[in-house]
Design an enzyme around this catalytic site. Structure first.
Site, PDB file in Angstrom:
ATOM      1  N   HIS A 100      -3.376   5.575 -10.423  1.00 27.83           N
ATOM      2  CA  HIS A 100      -2.494   6.077  -9.355  1.00 27.83           C
ATOM      3  C   HIS A 100      -1.519   4.972  -8.912  1.00 27.83           C
ATOM      4  O   HIS A 100      -0.316   5.204  -8.793  1.00 27.83           O
ATOM      5  CB  HIS A 100      -3.375   6.538  -8.182  1.00 27.83           C
ATOM      6  CG  HIS A 100      -2.637   7.015  -6.973  1.00 27.83           C
ATOM      7  ND1 HIS A 100      -2.856   8.264  -6.417  1.00 27.83           N
ATOM      8  CD2 HIS A 100      -1.711   6.417  -6.180  1.00 27.83           C
ATOM      9  CE1 HIS A 100      -2.073   8.407  -5.348  1.00 27.83           C
ATOM     10  NE2 HIS A 100      -1.380   7.296  -5.178  1.00 27.83           N
ATOM     11  N   GLU A 101      -2.059   3.763  -8.714  1.00 29.04           N
ATOM     12  CA  GLU A 101      -1.206   2.665  -8.229  1.00 29.04           C
ATOM     13  C   GLU A 101      -0.237   2.180  -9.299  1.00 29.04           C
ATOM     14  O   GLU A 101       0.927   1.920  -9.010  1.00 29.04           O
ATOM     15  CB  GLU A 101      -2.050   1.505  -7.701  1.00 29.04           C
ATOM     16  CG  GLU A 101      -2.983   1.842  -6.537  1.00 29.04           C
ATOM     17  CD  GLU A 101      -2.322   2.581  -5.385  1.00 29.04           C
ATOM     18  OE1 GLU A 101      -1.098   2.408  -5.171  1.00 29.04           O
ATOM     19  OE2 GLU A 101      -3.022   3.360  -4.701  1.00 29.04           O
TER      20      GLU A 101
HETATM   21 CO    CO Z   1      -0.030   6.559  -3.749  1.00 31.33          CO
END
Ligand code: CO
Length: 164
Positions: free
Chosen positions: A134-135
């Site tokens: 996600h990051e």
């Molecule tokens: Co985010």
């Protein structure tokens, strides 16, 4: 020091491709300090520099929630992804809608540099694997909602954000 601003969807700055970190300045450290404060305040798992309008490949991970000892992550890349996938609930400070299930590779290997300039290569699975993916996605202008095919369930919430 100017205060950093947490950008929110549909801000187009969240869609940029972030640049590799070449030099970590005092100004960078100031931004990091403020990002860490946001992360602890919100009890989030991670925060990426583009979310505060900083277009460099830096992410902050909350060491409380995963096995790395490093909090500030520079130039991370996902070097391996399993074909096996996993569905995990995800949320994002920059896309403040109800958490949604996202399907991603279940196991990944991440390579990055810490603030001491040491290279680390670590495997992650389950929720941690989702957090890292996600990051790192944020560094390429990708948001978690991009991974969800059926957007109808949160369409209304997105529309509300677009109106703001
Ligand atoms: Co985010």
């Amino acid at each position: 020091m100017t205060e950093i601003e947490l950008l929110q969807y549909p801000d187009q700055r969240l869609r940029r491709h972030a640049e590799k970190v070449k030099k970590f300045s005092n100004e960078s450290q100031e931004k990091v300090n403020q990002m860490v404060a946001i992360l602890y305040e919100t009890k989030g798992h991670g925060l990426a520099a583009p979310q505060v309008g900083w277009n460099e490949r830096v992410i902050i991970v909350n060491p409380l929630f995963n096995k790395t000892k490093d909090c500030v992550i520079l130039n991370p890349t996902i070097t391996n992804k399993s074909s096996k996938t996993d569905r995990v609930l995800e949320g994002c400070l920059s896309v403040p809608i109800t958490s949604q299930y996202v399907t991603r590779p279940k196991n990944v290997t991440v390579s990055y540099f810490n603030l001491q300039g040491q290279k680390r290569v670590l495997p992650f699975s389950g929720i941690d694997a989702h957090v890292w993916q996600h990051e790192v996605d944020h560094l390429d202008g990708v948001l978690f909602i991009d991974h969800i095919e059926d957007k109808s369930v949160f369409e209304k919430e997105l529309e509300e954000l677009e109106k703001e």
